[in-house]
Structures are given as structure tokens and as C-alpha cells.
Scaffold this motif. Sequence first.
Motif, short mmCIF file in Angstrom:
data_model
loop_
_atom_site.label_atom_id
_atom_site.label_comp_id
_atom_site.label_asym_id
_atom_site.label_seq_id
_atom_site.Cartn_x
_atom_site.Cartn_y
_atom_site.Cartn_z
N GLU A 24 0.86 -1.20 0.00
CA GLU A 24 0.00 0.00 0.00
C GLU A 24 0.89 1.23 0.00
O GLU A 24 1.76 1.37 0.84
CB GLU A 24 -0.97 0.04 1.20
CG GLU A 24 -0.37 -0.35 2.54
CD GLU A 24 -0.67 -1.79 2.87
OE1 GLU A 24 -1.61 -2.35 2.29
OE2 GLU A 24 0.06 -2.38 3.70
N SER A 76 -3.28 -4.12 5.64
CA SER A 76 -2.09 -3.29 5.80
C SER A 76 -0.85 -4.15 6.01
O SER A 76 0.02 -3.82 6.81
CB SER A 76 -2.31 -2.35 7.01
OG SER A 76 -1.51 -1.20 6.89
N ARG A 84 -2.26 -11.01 18.76
CA ARG A 84 -3.27 -10.13 18.15
C ARG A 84 -4.63 -10.80 18.05
O ARG A 84 -5.66 -10.14 18.16
CB ARG A 84 -2.79 -9.69 16.76
CG ARG A 84 -1.67 -8.67 16.81
CD ARG A 84 -1.14 -8.35 15.44
NE ARG A 84 -0.06 -7.37 15.51
CZ ARG A 84 0.73 -7.05 14.50
NH1 ARG A 84 0.56 -7.65 13.33
NH2 ARG A 84 1.68 -6.15 14.64
N TYR A 163 12.42 -5.52 9.82
CA TYR A 163 11.12 -5.27 9.19
C TYR A 163 10.75 -6.42 8.27
O TYR A 163 11.50 -7.36 8.07
CB TYR A 163 11.17 -3.95 8.41
CG TYR A 163 9.82 -3.28 8.24
CD1 TYR A 163 8.93 -3.17 9.29
CD2 TYR A 163 9.45 -2.74 7.01
CE1 TYR A 163 7.70 -2.54 9.12
CE2 TYR A 163 8.23 -2.10 6.84
CZ TYR A 163 7.36 -2.01 7.91
OH TYR A 163 6.14 -1.38 7.74
#
Length: 229
Positions: A24, A76, A84, A163
Motif C-alpha cells: 500500500e 495493511s 493479536r 522489518y
Amino acid sequence: GSGSGEDEVKTYTVATEPNFHPFEFMDPETGEMKGFDMDLIHAIADEAGFNVEIETMEFDGVLGGMRSNKYPMAISGISITDERKKEIDFSDKYLDSGLILVVREDSDIQSIEDIDGLKVGAQAGSTGELYLHDHTDAEISAFPEIVTAYMDLASGRLDAVLYDLPNAQYYINENPDQGLKTVGELLQGEPYGIAFPKGSELVEPVNEALATLKENGTYDEIYKKWFGE
Ligand code: ARG
């Protein structure tokens, strides 16, 4: 239609953080959101029969917006994790990803074992930041936008960045002048899922649409468009 409004096509707001190539990102020419996730969520919406409206925010806000039921849905590059799942519902996974360490090309760092005591950047609220807290003694800096971390790494203000591999690889390939590279193995496999507030009725129709897109070749087309063969 009966005129009761029941047949009206619903529009759902989809939360996303807009700086995550190639999933995105904002097209600077048109101001439109583009990327793998954007194509996928629009295809899912078409298939399931609803409209989507993309709303951008920081990554922390995307997850917070699911926990507080502020938005009905989020795509995302969100990793499905057990932690989570306690507070957020997820679709079936739509892509396999994982964490990788990024360093300068001339760095001595060879793996995650080498970063204790060093300055390491991650995106605030991301699985990379959590991994650093849980598995290392690095001096962690959390950034709202990962590009700031990559730039601080290139300029020497950071020693490494942790990341998602697809984004790290993309940044390194697109910015050869920055002199960055990945080191070591994929640290942890992470499946991406579409996120929903707990108990959402959208999980099932989204999963059905996703399964159809995987069967009918649409998913493969979108994958090829953004990742090649
Ligand atoms: N996969 C990681 C996570 O879920 C990072 C996702 C970042 N996504 C983004 N659009 N910036 O924590």
C-alpha cells in the motif's frame, strides 16, 4: 429490490498505513492508494458485493482501530499472530511474509545475534518492534514510518532495521544509492491477514471471496502484477 434498502450495496471503510511498498502506497501523481493489498481488497469487495473506502493512518492506529471497533476492516500487511488474535479477528492468510534484518552494505553485523547493545529501528507497533523487545537487548527506536528508519540506517544514525522482508527487499532494490542489504535468515515466518474488530460478520464473506479469487486466477494475476512470476 423491495425498496426497503436491504439490497443497497454497503460501503465499508478500510484502514491502512500508506507507506508499505509494494502493498500500500500513495501514487504521487494521482494521490490514489495503490499496491497488492489495494488490488486485493478491491477484488474481494467486488466478489463479496460491497464497496470499500480506503482511510490512511499510522500503523499503530490501524491496529488500535480494530481493537476499538473504529473501522470495520483493515488491510495493511498485517501479520496474523496469536497475541493479536486475542483482540482482533483475521481472515484466512493471503500471503506468507516474515521478518528480516537490514544493515549497511559495509556492516559487520551478520545476524540478529550481533545486535545486542546496538541501535536498531522498527516500525511502531509492528511485529519487528515486538521481536526486538522479546528476543534481543538492542537499543530500539520505533518509527511511525519505516522509510525514516531506512534513511537513518543509511546515514549511520541506526545500526540495523528489523522489518518485513518484501518491503525491505523493495526498498533496497529501489534505492541502490542508500547502500543497504539484508543479512541472515528470515527470522520468523508471518502470514498476512485482513483484520476485523472481534466478532465481525465480515470475516466469513471476506474468506469466501478470497477463496474464490484464489480458485479463479484473480489472486494469481494480482500477485504477478506486484511480485512477478
Ligand atoms: N507485518 C508487520 C506487522 O503486522 C508490519 C506491517 C506494516 N504495514 C504497514 N502498512 N506499514 O506488524
